[in-house]
Design a protein around this motif. Structure first.
Motif, PDB file in Angstrom:
ATOM      1  N   LYS A 120      66.816  17.479  12.718  1.00 29.29           N
ATOM      2  CA  LYS A 120      66.553  17.014  11.609  1.00 29.29           C
ATOM      3  C   LYS A 120      64.946  17.626  11.231  1.00 29.29           C
ATOM      4  N   ASP A 121      64.748  18.488  10.181  1.00 27.91           N
ATOM      5  CA  ASP A 121      63.819  19.164  10.139  1.00 27.91           C
ATOM      6  C   ASP A 121      62.330  18.166   9.991  1.00 27.91           C
ATOM      7  N   TYR A 122      62.794  17.014   9.356  1.00 30.04           N
ATOM      8  CA  TYR A 122      61.442  16.110   9.383  1.00 30.04           C
ATOM      9  C   TYR A 122      61.162  15.142  10.558  1.00 30.04           C
ATOM     10  N   VAL A 123      61.781  15.312  11.551  1.00 34.20           N
ATOM     11  CA  VAL A 123      61.639  14.827  13.014  1.00 34.20           C
ATOM     12  C   VAL A 123      60.757  15.395  13.791  1.00 34.20           C
ATOM     13  N   LYS A 124      59.605  15.105  14.231  1.00 35.20           N
ATOM     14  CA  LYS A 124      58.705  15.911  15.074  1.00 35.20           C
ATOM     15  C   LYS A 124      58.731  15.203  16.449  1.00 35.20           C
ATOM     16  N   LEU A 125      58.186  15.511  17.512  1.00 33.08           N
ATOM     17  CA  LEU A 125      58.064  14.897  18.874  1.00 33.08           C
ATOM     18  C   LEU A 125      56.424  14.734  18.813  1.00 33.08           C
ATOM     19  N   PHE A 126      55.948  13.710  19.417  1.00 31.66           N
ATOM     20  CA  PHE A 126      54.563  13.315  19.471  1.00 31.66           C
ATOM     21  C   PHE A 126      53.912  14.301  20.367  1.00 31.66           C
ATOM     22  N   ASP A 127      54.245  14.905  21.421  1.00 26.74           N
ATOM     23  CA  ASP A 127      53.664  15.707  22.129  1.00 26.74           C
ATOM     24  C   ASP A 127      53.408  16.783  21.434  1.00 26.74           C
ATOM     25  N   THR A 128      54.229  17.387  20.557  1.00 28.58           N
ATOM     26  CA  THR A 128      54.281  18.610  19.691  1.00 28.58           C
ATOM     27  C   THR A 128      53.194  18.478  18.526  1.00 28.58           C
ATOM     28  N   VAL A 129      53.147  17.318  18.119  1.00 31.98           N
ATOM     29  CA  VAL A 129      51.949  16.810  16.876  1.00 31.98           C
ATOM     30  C   VAL A 129      50.911  16.778  17.505  1.00 31.98           C
ATOM     31  N   CYS A 130      50.522  16.189  18.912  1.00 30.22           N
ATOM     32  CA  CYS A 130      49.237  16.363  19.384  1.00 30.22           C
ATOM     33  C   CYS A 130      48.833  17.696  19.675  1.00 30.22           C
ATOM     34  N   ALA A 131      49.595  18.393  20.262  1.00 31.17           N
ATOM     35  CA  ALA A 131      49.205  19.911  20.199  1.00 31.17           C
ATOM     36  C   ALA A 131      48.925  20.551  19.119  1.00 31.17           C
ATOM     37  N   ALA A 132      49.485  20.392  17.982  1.00 32.42           N
ATOM     38  CA  ALA A 132      49.249  21.032  16.755  1.00 32.42           C
ATOM     39  C   ALA A 132      47.822  20.209  16.198  1.00 32.42           C
ATOM     40  N   GLY A 133      47.722  19.048  16.351  1.00 29.72           N
ATOM     41  CA  GLY A 133      46.485  18.382  15.943  1.00 29.72           C
ATOM     42  C   GLY A 133      45.338  19.027  16.631  1.00 29.72           C
ATOM     43  N   SER A 134      45.691  19.265  17.808  1.00 32.86           N
ATOM     44  CA  SER A 134      44.496  19.805  18.812  1.00 32.86           C
ATOM     45  C   SER A 134      43.921  21.167  18.108  1.00 32.86           C
ATOM     46  N   LYS A 135      45.069  21.877  17.801  1.00 33.73           N
ATOM     47  CA  LYS A 135      45.005  23.214  17.460  1.00 33.73           C
ATOM     48  C   LYS A 135      44.140  23.316  15.983  1.00 33.73           C
ATOM     49  N   ALA A 136      44.380  22.239  15.186  1.00 40.57           N
ATOM     50  CA  ALA A 136      43.699  22.298  13.838  1.00 40.57           C
ATOM     51  C   ALA A 136      42.182  21.449  13.886  1.00 40.57           C
ATOM     52  N   GLU A 137      42.009  20.814  15.166  1.00 36.40           N
ATOM     53  CA  GLU A 137      40.512  20.221  15.150  1.00 36.40           C
ATOM     54  C   GLU A 137      39.401  20.809  14.517  1.00 36.40           C
ATOM     55  N   PRO A 138      39.131  22.317  14.882  1.00 38.58           N
ATOM     56  CA  PRO A 138      38.063  22.891  14.267  1.00 38.58           C
ATOM     57  C   PRO A 138      38.103  23.187  12.979  1.00 38.58           C
ATOM     58  N   GLN A 139      39.218  23.249  12.207  1.00 42.13           N
ATOM     59  CA  GLN A 139      39.332  23.355  10.819  1.00 42.13           C
ATOM     60  C   GLN A 139      39.054  22.024   9.939  1.00 42.13           C
ATOM     61  N   HIS A 140      39.445  20.893  10.810  1.00 45.10           N
ATOM     62  CA  HIS A 140      39.095  19.480  10.171  1.00 45.10           C
ATOM     63  C   HIS A 140      38.092  18.802  10.734  1.00 45.10           C
ATOM     64  N   ALA A 141      37.309  19.178  11.580  1.00 40.26           N
ATOM     65  CA  ALA A 141      36.178  18.375  12.171  1.00 40.26           C
ATOM     66  C   ALA A 141      35.132  17.966  11.203  1.00 40.26           C
ATOM     67  N   LYS A 142      34.946  18.906  10.046  1.00 40.67           N
ATOM     68  CA  LYS A 142      33.829  18.396   8.976  1.00 40.67           C
ATOM     69  C   LYS A 142      34.620  17.359   8.097  1.00 40.67           C
ATOM     70  N   GLU A 143      35.765  17.349   7.634  1.00 42.61           N
ATOM     71  CA  GLU A 143      36.252  16.450   7.089  1.00 42.61           C
ATOM     72  C   GLU A 143      36.358  15.164   7.649  1.00 42.61           C
TER      73      GLU A 143
END
Length: 625
Positions: free
Chosen positions: A155-178
């Motif tokens: 299902k395209d709307y289902v994500k796995l927690f580990d995958t989401v954690c990794a994506a969030g870690s990669k996005a940290e620099p971009q959203h640190a200020k916010e």
């Protein structure tokens, strides 16, 4: 004792605790990967990394301050990570009981307008997929566990927690200020969570608890109870309930205590032996089961063993009530002969238990106190964040829920004319106030903001003077609050007498033959009961007395068994007023449970459900009158 850091919001709490322990290996949480594994610990440094990753992911998914993010999960580390991340970004945690059926999940998701939905196991993921299309605002489902059925993750709307954690870690620099901006903007008056009532009557309502509500309650709890960074708490009550949320989670974090997650409610006895907690937050059902198990074993022992146990219990009671001298020496002997074995079964390190969620029978509380296992009973509602009163260590009074906590005022309102006849605030000590019974009211910073999108229900609960009406009946006794029962549970018999079933049921819980009991008799000439026997004790009795039976149902129909319970009911009823005595009963072959719908997730009896389900038995009891 004071909290280990200063804080005004839950966001502050997390930030400041992380800063305190950042350069240490201080354990924050612990869990068991599998039943056969030892507990695995997680440091605050690891927690910070995981929480920051999920917070960055939430921002990346366009979760704004005030948006709702839902969690459907048992107690586990990921639950805490998601909750702390939600607080970091200024969103609102919407928690769902893991036992809820899909239809109720859909109602809460739709009512709260949740955008993201975190779920734990494959069972919970199945519910989420079943209701996804019904929830207009829901955009994504994130599963903690990788599902065994491949169809789910396709299902395209289902994500796995580990995958989401990794994506969030990669996005940290971009959203640190916010993220830093949101942390600073979070206010004590912002809503931190929606906690939906269990819905035993009508649709569930979402209680809006602000950061100020919860923080004030956490600080007041620390004023009343000692929680420090050498403590360890075993967590097993549902985190979506305010009692565990405040008492077994935020208050523990605020004290620097370690939180160990039980595998489930069913494994608590084993997990206590493995985790060696110093604090356990529980509902009375756990203590009732331990009490019944101990007393059952004693009754099966020899006359000498029973005599030693009763002597030890007497010594223990005298000791906790303040006697010393020779009693201190006797207590040491009693511990060695009797009580140390019980303490070992709770992990050997218990400093105290905390009991709430329902009334603790005074006799059972006194038993634990006599054994040297202190129980601090408290009282409150989801809508009061939740604590209003609690017993203090060394100042326990069984049969009461203790004194009012700091910052809160509790009032007693006469039922007949709504006159407030007594009130006490947490700072009014010492107090010897004793009052007549009435409805219990609450006023203070712990009072919820209101019900989500339900102003009418809010106004019914909180009056113009700021008093929150609990719906419970109680009174002050020497400055302590004593609970009678829920107003809505009151039974009016045929003669117009008001009868509160709670205290009657609590009394019967000390019987070795009775596991659960519900009093019935609305508009009838006498009271009766539906009884769930203690099946283990009953079957043991049948074996010892050569009573043959094909099934539990068949055993309960035996004349000798019915006579046994008749004798027990008559014996206990001697302690009751004439209009309260149980004069008839029916035995039930199956225990009340959450799964079968008779209990709430916090193990409170759903009277209406039971009366509907067993209406034919109730009708049979009173049909001859």
């Amino acid at each position: 004792m004071p909290t280990i850091v200063a804080f005004e919001t839950l966001t502050d709490l997390f930030q400041n605790v992380v800063a305190k322990y950042k350069n240490s290996d201080k354990t924050a949480f612990a869990y068991k990967p599998t039943a056969d594994d030892p507990y695995q610990t997680i440091t605050w440094r690891e927690v910070e990394a995981d929480v920051t990753s999920i917070a960055s992911y939430l921002i990346d998914q366009d979760i704004q301050m005030g948006d709702r993010v839902a969690i459907l999960s048992e107690n586990r580390y990921e639950w805490a990570v998601v909750d702390l991340a939600i607080q970091m970004v200024g969103a609102i945690n919407v928690s769902l009981y893991a036992t809820l059926p899909p239809k109720q999940c859909a109602y809460i998701l739709e009512d709260s307008e949740a955008k993201l939905f975190f779920v734990s196991t494959g069972i919970q993921l199945k519910k989420a997929i079943q209701v996804f299309d019904e929830c207009d605002d829901l955009t994504q489902v994130i599963a903690f566990d990788e599902p065994k059925v491949q169809d789910y993750i396709e299902k395209d709307y289902v994500k796995l927690f580990d995958t989401v954690c990794a994506a969030g870690s990669k996005a940290e620099p971009q959203h640190a200020k916010e993220l830093k901006k949101r942390i600073k903007r979070t206010s004590p008056e912002d809503v931190a969570t929606l906690i939906y009532t269990s819905g035993t009557t009508g649709r569930p309502k979402g209680a809006m608890l602000t950061h100020r509500n919860i923080v004030s309650n956490v600080k007041a709890a620390h004023d009343a109870i000692s929680i420090g960074d050498s403590d360890r708490c075993l967590s097993f009550l549902p985190l979506c309930h305010s009692f565990e949320r405040t008492g077994g989670y935020y208050a523990m974090i605020a004290g620097g205590a370690e939180i160990y997650y039980a595998e489930s409610v069913d494994t608590v006895a084993r997990n206590m032996l493995e985790a060696h907690p110093t604090i356990v937050v529980s509902v009375p059902r756990l203590f009732e089961k331990i009490y019944n198990l101990v007393t059952k074993n004693v009754q099966q022992g020899s006359a000498i063993q029973q005599s030693i146990f009763n002597w030890a219990l007497s010594v223990g009671e005298r000791y906790w009530k303040g006697e010393r001298g020779i009693v201190s020496i006797q207590k040491t002997i009693a511990d060695k002969l009797v009580f140390n074995k019980l303490k070992e079964r709770t992990g050997g390190n218990i400093k105290f238990f905390v009991s709430g969620g329902a009334a603790l029978p005074a006799e059972i509380g006194a038993f634990f106190m006599s054994a040297g296992l202190n129980i601090l009973e408290g009282y409150g509602l989801t809508e009061t964040s939740p604590v209003m009163c609690c017993n203090r260590y060394g100042d326990e009074k069984m049969g009461t829920v203790g004194k009012v906590i700091n910052g809160v005022t509790v009032g007693i309102q006469r039922l007949e004319n709504n006159e407030i006849i007594a009130s006490l605030s947490g700072e009014e000590y010492p107090s010897e106030l004793t009052s007549e019974p009435g409805e219990i009211l609450n006023r203070g910073p712990n009072t919820m903001k209101g019900y989500w999108k339900n102003e009418e229900a809010t106004q019914e609960m909180i009056d113009d003077e700021g008093w929150l009406h609990t719906g419970d009946v109680g009174r002050f006794v020497d400055g302590r609050l004593e609970i009678t029962d829920r107003i809505k549970h009151m039974i009016v018999n045929a003669g117009g007498k008001n009868i509160y079933p709670g205290p009657i049921e609590d009394m019967f819980k000390t019987s070795k033959w009775i596991d659960q009991l519900v009093v019935v008799g609305e508009k009838q000439a006498y009271m009766a009961a539906l009884i769930v026997p203690d099946f283990e004790t009953l079957e043991s009795h049948a074996k010892q007395n050569d009573i043959s039976y094909d099934s539990i149902e068949n055993l309960l129909e035996k004349e000798s068994i019915i006579n046994l319970f008749s004798k027990e009911v008559r014996s206990f009823s001697k302690e009751l007023a004439s209009h309260e005595k149980i004069r008839d009963f029916r035995l039930l072959p199956q225990e009340f449970s959450v799964e079968t719908g008779e209990l709430t997730p916090t193990l409170k009896v759903k009277r209406r459900v039971i009366e509907d389900k067993y209406g034919h038995l109730i009708e049979d009891i009173f049909s001859g009158d």
